[in-house]
Design a protein around this motif. Structure first.
Motif, PDB file in Angstrom:
ATOM      1  N   ALA A  40       0.837  -1.206   0.000  1.00  0.00           N
ATOM      2  CA  ALA A  40       0.000   0.000   0.000  1.00  0.00           C
ATOM      3  C   ALA A  40       0.869   1.252   0.000  1.00  0.00           C
ATOM      4  CB  ALA A  40      -0.933  -0.010   1.207  1.00  0.00           C
ATOM      5  N   LEU A  41       1.976   1.216   0.734  1.00  0.00           N
ATOM      6  CA  LEU A  41       2.904   2.358   0.727  1.00  0.00           C
ATOM      7  C   LEU A  41       3.414   2.622  -0.681  1.00  0.00           C
ATOM      8  CD1 LEU A  41       4.707   4.426   2.292  1.00  0.00           C
ATOM      9  CD2 LEU A  41       6.392   2.589   2.432  1.00  0.00           C
ATOM     10  N   ALA A  42       3.837   1.565  -1.369  1.00  0.00           N
ATOM     11  CA  ALA A  42       4.340   1.716  -2.741  1.00  0.00           C
ATOM     12  C   ALA A  42       3.273   2.290  -3.663  1.00  0.00           C
ATOM     13  CB  ALA A  42       4.831   0.374  -3.266  1.00  0.00           C
ATOM     14  N   TYR A  43       2.044   1.774  -3.557  1.00  0.00           N
ATOM     15  CA  TYR A  43       0.966   2.273  -4.416  1.00  0.00           C
ATOM     16  C   TYR A  43       0.614   3.726  -4.098  1.00  0.00           C
ATOM     17  CZ  TYR A  43       0.103  -2.531  -5.994  1.00  0.00           C
ATOM     18  OH  TYR A  43       0.217  -3.784  -6.539  1.00  0.00           O
ATOM     19  N   GLY A  44       0.596   4.078  -2.823  1.00  0.00           N
ATOM     20  CA  GLY A  44       0.297   5.456  -2.439  1.00  0.00           C
ATOM     21  C   GLY A  44       1.337   6.431  -2.967  1.00  0.00           C
ATOM     22  N   LEU A  45       2.610   6.057  -2.816  1.00  0.00           N
ATOM     23  CA  LEU A  45       3.680   6.910  -3.342  1.00  0.00           C
ATOM     24  C   LEU A  45       3.597   7.012  -4.861  1.00  0.00           C
ATOM     25  CD1 LEU A  45       6.607   5.649  -1.102  1.00  0.00           C
ATOM     26  CD2 LEU A  45       5.558   7.923  -1.041  1.00  0.00           C
ATOM     27  N   ALA A  46       3.244   5.908  -5.517  1.00  0.00           N
ATOM     28  CA  ALA A  46       3.113   5.932  -6.971  1.00  0.00           C
ATOM     29  C   ALA A  46       1.973   6.853  -7.408  1.00  0.00           C
ATOM     30  CB  ALA A  46       2.881   4.510  -7.496  1.00  0.00           C
ATOM     31  N   PHE A  47       0.849   6.831  -6.681  1.00  0.00           N
ATOM     32  CA  PHE A  47      -0.263   7.733  -7.021  1.00  0.00           C
ATOM     33  C   PHE A  47       0.159   9.192  -6.918  1.00  0.00           C
ATOM     34  CE2 PHE A  47      -3.663   4.608  -7.117  1.00  0.00           C
ATOM     35  CZ  PHE A  47      -4.596   5.231  -7.921  1.00  0.00           C
ATOM     36  N   VAL A  48       0.833   9.544  -5.838  1.00  0.00           N
ATOM     37  CA  VAL A  48       1.272  10.927  -5.659  1.00  0.00           C
ATOM     38  C   VAL A  48       2.240  11.320  -6.775  1.00  0.00           C
ATOM     39  CG1 VAL A  48       2.558  12.491  -4.143  1.00  0.00           C
ATOM     40  CG2 VAL A  48       0.875  10.915  -3.171  1.00  0.00           C
ATOM     41  N   THR A  49       3.148  10.419  -7.110  1.00  0.00           N
ATOM     42  CA  THR A  49       4.144  10.691  -8.151  1.00  0.00           C
ATOM     43  C   THR A  49       3.508  10.805  -9.525  1.00  0.00           C
ATOM     44  OG1 THR A  49       5.832   9.550  -6.870  1.00  0.00           O
ATOM     45  CG2 THR A  49       6.251   9.810  -9.216  1.00  0.00           C
ATOM     46  N   VAL A  50       2.657   9.863  -9.867  1.00  0.00           N
ATOM     47  CA  VAL A  50       2.031   9.853 -11.193  1.00  0.00           C
ATOM     48  C   VAL A  50       1.114  11.064 -11.369  1.00  0.00           C
ATOM     49  CG1 VAL A  50       0.367   8.584 -12.630  1.00  0.00           C
ATOM     50  CG2 VAL A  50       2.256   7.387 -11.554  1.00  0.00           C
ATOM     51  N   GLY A  51       0.496  11.509 -10.285  1.00  0.00           N
ATOM     52  CA  GLY A  51      -0.386  12.676 -10.377  1.00  0.00           C
ATOM     53  C   GLY A  51       0.329  13.910 -10.896  1.00  0.00           C
ATOM     54  N   GLY A  52       1.518  14.141 -10.400  1.00  0.00           N
ATOM     55  CA  GLY A  52       2.296  15.285 -10.887  1.00  0.00           C
ATOM     56  C   GLY A  52       2.657  15.143 -12.351  1.00  0.00           C
ATOM     57  N   PHE A  53       3.015  13.930 -12.746  1.00  0.00           N
ATOM     58  CA  PHE A  53       3.362  13.687 -14.139  1.00  0.00           C
ATOM     59  C   PHE A  53       2.160  13.872 -15.058  1.00  0.00           C
ATOM     60  CE2 PHE A  53       3.613  10.693 -17.718  1.00  0.00           C
ATOM     61  CZ  PHE A  53       4.698  11.241 -18.380  1.00  0.00           C
ATOM     62  N   VAL A  54       1.022  13.302 -14.675  1.00  0.00           N
ATOM     63  CA  VAL A  54      -0.195  13.405 -15.501  1.00  0.00           C
ATOM     64  C   VAL A  54      -0.620  14.866 -15.639  1.00  0.00           C
ATOM     65  CG1 VAL A  54      -2.662  12.844 -15.592  1.00  0.00           C
ATOM     66  CG2 VAL A  54      -1.000  11.073 -15.043  1.00  0.00           C
ATOM     67  N   ALA A  55      -0.597  15.590 -14.528  1.00  0.00           N
ATOM     68  CA  ALA A  55      -0.987  17.006 -14.576  1.00  0.00           C
ATOM     69  C   ALA A  55      -0.055  17.799 -15.492  1.00  0.00           C
ATOM     70  CB  ALA A  55      -0.974  17.594 -13.167  1.00  0.00           C
ATOM     71  N   GLY A  56       1.242  17.561 -15.368  1.00  0.00           N
ATOM     72  CA  GLY A  56       2.201  18.259 -16.231  1.00  0.00           C
ATOM     73  C   GLY A  56       2.032  17.895 -17.692  1.00  0.00           C
ATOM     74  N   ALA A  57       1.803  16.621 -17.965  1.00  0.00           N
ATOM     75  CA  ALA A  57       1.616  16.175 -19.352  1.00  0.00           C
ATOM     76  C   ALA A  57       0.340  16.768 -19.947  1.00  0.00           C
ATOM     77  CB  ALA A  57       1.578  14.648 -19.408  1.00  0.00           C
ATOM     78  N   LEU A  58      -0.730  16.806 -19.154  1.00  0.00           N
ATOM     79  CA  LEU A  58      -1.970  17.405 -19.648  1.00  0.00           C
ATOM     80  C   LEU A  58      -1.773  18.876 -20.004  1.00  0.00           C
ATOM     81  CD1 LEU A  58      -4.679  15.876 -17.278  1.00  0.00           C
ATOM     82  CD2 LEU A  58      -4.424  15.474 -19.739  1.00  0.00           C
ATOM     83  N   HIS A  59      -1.028  19.569 -19.164  1.00  0.00           N
ATOM     84  CA  HIS A  59      -0.795  20.998 -19.422  1.00  0.00           C
ATOM     85  C   HIS A  59       0.088  21.191 -20.660  1.00  0.00           C
ATOM     86  CE1 HIS A  59      -0.041  25.221 -18.875  1.00  0.00           C
ATOM     87  NE2 HIS A  59       1.255  24.993 -18.768  1.00  0.00           N
ATOM     88  N   GLN A  60       1.164  20.419 -20.764  1.00  0.00           N
ATOM     89  CA  GLN A  60       2.118  20.613 -21.858  1.00  0.00           C
ATOM     90  C   GLN A  60       1.608  20.091 -23.197  1.00  0.00           C
ATOM     91  OE1 GLN A  60       5.204  22.219 -21.976  1.00  0.00           O
ATOM     92  NE2 GLN A  60       4.448  22.975 -20.012  1.00  0.00           N
ATOM     93  N   PHE A  61       0.940  18.933 -23.189  1.00  0.00           N
ATOM     94  CA  PHE A  61       0.606  18.278 -24.458  1.00  0.00           C
ATOM     95  C   PHE A  61      -0.867  18.349 -24.838  1.00  0.00           C
ATOM     96  CE2 PHE A  61       4.338  15.902 -22.754  1.00  0.00           C
ATOM     97  CZ  PHE A  61       5.263  16.460 -23.625  1.00  0.00           C
ATOM     98  N   ALA A  62      -1.748  18.448 -23.848  1.00  0.00           N
ATOM     99  CA  ALA A  62      -3.180  18.509 -24.164  1.00  0.00           C
ATOM    100  C   ALA A  62      -3.709  19.936 -24.111  1.00  0.00           C
ATOM    101  CB  ALA A  62      -3.971  17.618 -23.215  1.00  0.00           C
ATOM    102  N   GLY A  63      -2.881  20.854 -23.629  1.00  0.00           N
ATOM    103  CA  GLY A  63      -3.273  22.256 -23.616  1.00  0.00           C
ATOM    104  C   GLY A  63      -4.288  22.639 -22.558  1.00  0.00           C
ATOM    105  N   VAL A  64      -4.407  21.830 -21.494  1.00  0.00           N
ATOM    106  CA  VAL A  64      -5.337  22.207 -20.434  1.00  0.00           C
ATOM    107  C   VAL A  64      -4.734  23.353 -19.626  1.00  0.00           C
ATOM    108  CG1 VAL A  64      -6.288  19.868 -20.285  1.00  0.00           C
ATOM    109  CG2 VAL A  64      -4.482  20.553 -18.730  1.00  0.00           C
TER     110      VAL A  64
END
Length: 108
Positions: A40-64
């Motif tokens: 659960a620790l690994a999954y929780g850390l992965a969620f926090v990490t992936v969230g930053g990546f997804v948000a950045g990718a959406l802003h840079q590539f999808a134009g949100v």
């Protein structure tokens, strides 16, 4: 690319690399011990990490907008922290608290 965009990309990349490294260490510890709390620790850390990546990718590539990116990242962070909180209360299949770490994790 504007200077603030470069700073955002650099910080998101650093977060992805460092967060991914820490999450992979937690997952390796789970594989070694079989502890549900470490999984659960690994999954929780992965969620926090992936969230930053997804948000950045959406802003840079999808134009949100930045606001939408912040909302996406905040959602991933909230879910990640819920999973991290769960990891503190994880139980073994026999219903006992996870005792995979000797002495309750207190180093001596």
């Amino acid at each position: 690319m504007l200077p603030q965009d470069l700073l955002i990309v650099a910080s998101k990349t650093t977060t992805l690399l460092c967060g991914g490294f820490v999450a992979s260490l937690a997952y390796r510890a789970y594989l070694r011990t079989g502890s549900p709390a470490l999984r659960a620790l690994a999954y929780g850390l992965a969620f926090v990490t992936v969230g930053g990546f997804v948000a950045g990718a959406l802003h840079q590539f999808a134009g949100v907008t930045i606001e939408t990116g912040v909302a996406v990242q905040s959602t991933f962070t909230a879910v990640g922290f819920l999973v991290l909180a769960y990891s503190l209360y994880a139980r073994t299949p026999d219903g006992e608290a996870d005792r995979s770490v000797p002495d309750g994790g207190v180093g001596r």
